[in-house]
Design an enzyme around this catalytic site. Structure first.
Site, PDB file in Angstrom:
ATOM      1  N   ASP A  45       9.165   3.092   2.210  1.00 52.41           N
ATOM      2  CA  ASP A  45       7.967   3.873   2.490  1.00 52.41           C
ATOM      3  C   ASP A  45       7.686   3.771   3.993  1.00 52.41           C
ATOM      4  OD1 ASP A  45       5.462   4.923   2.886  1.00 52.41           O
ATOM      5  OD2 ASP A  45       4.548   3.967   1.129  1.00 52.41           O
ATOM      6  N   PHE A  98       0.854  -1.195   0.000  1.00 60.05           N
ATOM      7  CA  PHE A  98       0.000   0.000   0.000  1.00 60.05           C
ATOM      8  C   PHE A  98       0.884   1.237   0.000  1.00 60.05           C
ATOM      9  CE2 PHE A  98      -2.325   3.613   1.525  1.00 60.05           C
ATOM     10  CZ  PHE A  98      -3.468   3.546   0.765  1.00 60.05           C
ATOM     11  N   LYS A 144       2.060  11.422   7.055  1.00 59.22           N
ATOM     12  CA  LYS A 144       1.217  11.174   8.230  1.00 59.22           C
ATOM     13  C   LYS A 144       1.673  11.920   9.481  1.00 59.22           C
ATOM     14  CE  LYS A 144      -1.282   7.274   6.540  1.00 59.22           C
ATOM     15  NZ  LYS A 144      -0.878   6.172   5.709  1.00 59.22           N
TER      16      LYS A 144
END
Ligand SMILES: *Cc1c(COP(=O)(O)O)cnc(C)c1O
Length: 404
Positions: free
Chosen positions: A227, A142, A256
């Site tokens: 990531d 993802f 985030k």
């Protein structure tokens, strides 16, 4: 549910694109690990907005930095300098040991920017023939929702009817170094991977995986792009998840929690070579590196370190994991986690994880199911031992029920 909650849900359903299926709670306030709904019920947040609020909801120091900066200057675009960008660069580089920084907004934008940068590096530094660059990614990855990214997703829900997609990606099994070795060619520019696959259900690779991945990437002049948008900034009990195997990525992606949940702020961090290939006019973003984002991110990084949140994530994560492992319930197939990135995988016969999340809501815990049978648990990193113990009691009583 009272009538006002039903109004919110009905209005959302009427006007909103139905690209989410939220649990039926309408939140209106947050503080630390807690959130409150419109009826005044309090919940322990065990999702933390997918790890964007690692620092806890409405952290007062990040809030103060945001308000102060919003009074002074919010956006200049990168056509001019602003007085927050240089200190932001300095502080994020010092914190992460990086050489160059590219500021963006959303996580997906950071991923896209990394893809563009490693391709450019491939052509201009490694010498890959133009148009031939290959990037290796993992099954069940993802990395976000843009067209470029969903094109190399392996989740049918994510991809179906969004094509045609860009070529240049190869998919291998996550956690399999032999597959990586086999997939690398002369034209491979990068291996893009999550240290722990979050959305896939908190999948932790075998010990030693990233040590070997690092060796293979170095040996083949392939950029290792980690990531860390979800795993980074303390979530796994280290600043960066790469530190669990004492390796260093060539390119690290943060997002985030880089803003503590106040604002979309992301960054591509790299050695000199990769971001060094970008020249004026070749890449950009109106909001990327804006003074408000930089001021918020500086405060978000500062409190993470100053308030010992990373160490707390390691300590409370170990306590939480041990407590979950002690729950004797035949609904549980596996409990796993690192730091405060935890998951309970249920036996398929136990029923959908969503039912358990709804039951947890009734007990004052908000958690999110993923992939039908997994409950992920990721509270803010400011959680205390007493709060962990209370949460464990709620998990124990919920998981010993049967919703099949
Ligand atoms: C959330 C996430 C992204 C995408 O971030 P957005 O801000 O939603 O675009 C990318 N990679 C990982 C690992 C994530 O968890």
């Amino acid at each position: 549910m009272n009538s006002s909650v039903i109004d919110f849900l009905a209005t959302e359903a009427r006007f909103g694109a139905r690209n989410y299926e939220p649990i039926g709670v309408v939140l209106s306030r947050g503080e630390g690990v807690w959130v409150w709904d419109t009826e005044g019920n309090r919940y322990l947040d065990c999702l933390s907005a997918y790890s964007a609020v690692n620092q806890g909801h409405c952290h007062p120091k990040i809030l103060a930095a945001m308000v102060e900066q919003a009074h002074r200057l919010t956006l200049t675009s990168r056509a001019f300098h602003n007085d927050q960008l240089a200190p932001f660069y300095q502080e994020i580089a010092a914190l992460t040991g990086s050489h160059k920084v590219l500021p963006m907004n959303s996580g997906a934008e950071a991923v896209e920017s990394a893809i563009k940068s490693v391709r450019k590096w491939g052509y201009e530094v490694k010498g890959v023939p133009d148009g031939q660059a290959e990037i290796i990614a993992c099954a069940n990855n993802f990395h976000g929702r843009t067209l470029g990214i969903v094109g190399f997703s392996t989740d049918p829900e994510t991809r179906t009817h969004f094509g045609p997609f860009a070529p240049g990606f190869k998919i291998i099994r996550f956690g399999d170094t032999a597959a990586l070795e086999e997939a690398i060619t002369q034209n491979t520019v990068a291996f893009l991977v999550e240290p722990i696959q979050g959305e896939a259900g908190v999948i932790i690779p075998p010990a030693g995986y990233f040590t070997k991945v690092r060796e293979l990437c170095t040996a083949n002049n392939v950029m290792l792009v980690l990531d860390e948008i979800q795993t980074g900034l303390g979530r796994t009990g280290k600043l960066l998840a790469e530190q669990h195997e004492a390796i260093e990525a060539d390119v690290t992606l943060l997002g985030k929690a880089l803003s503590g949940g106040f604002y979309p702020v992301s960054a591509v961090l790299s050695n000199n070579d990769v971001l060094g290939t970008l020249r004026p006019g070749q890449h950009g973003s109106t909001f990327g590196g804006n003074p408000l984002a930089c001021a918020v991110a500086r405060a978000a990084m500062r409190v993470l370190v100053e308030e010992g949140m990373i160490e707390n994530a390691a300590r409370q994560g170990a306590r939480f994991l041990e407590g979950l492992k002690d729950i004797r319930a035949n609904t549980i197939r596996e409990v796993r986690g690192r730091g405060l990135m935890l998951a309970v995988e249920l036996h398929p016969e136990a029923g959908r994880a969503r039912r358990y999340c709804e039951a947890l809501q009734g007990k004052g815990i908000l958690a999110k199911d993923t992939h039908e049978h997994t409950i992920r648990i990721a509270p803010p990193l400011v959680i205390t031992s007493d709060q962990v113990d209370w949460a464990l009691e709620q998990f124990a009583t919920t998981l010993t029920q049967d919703f099949s």
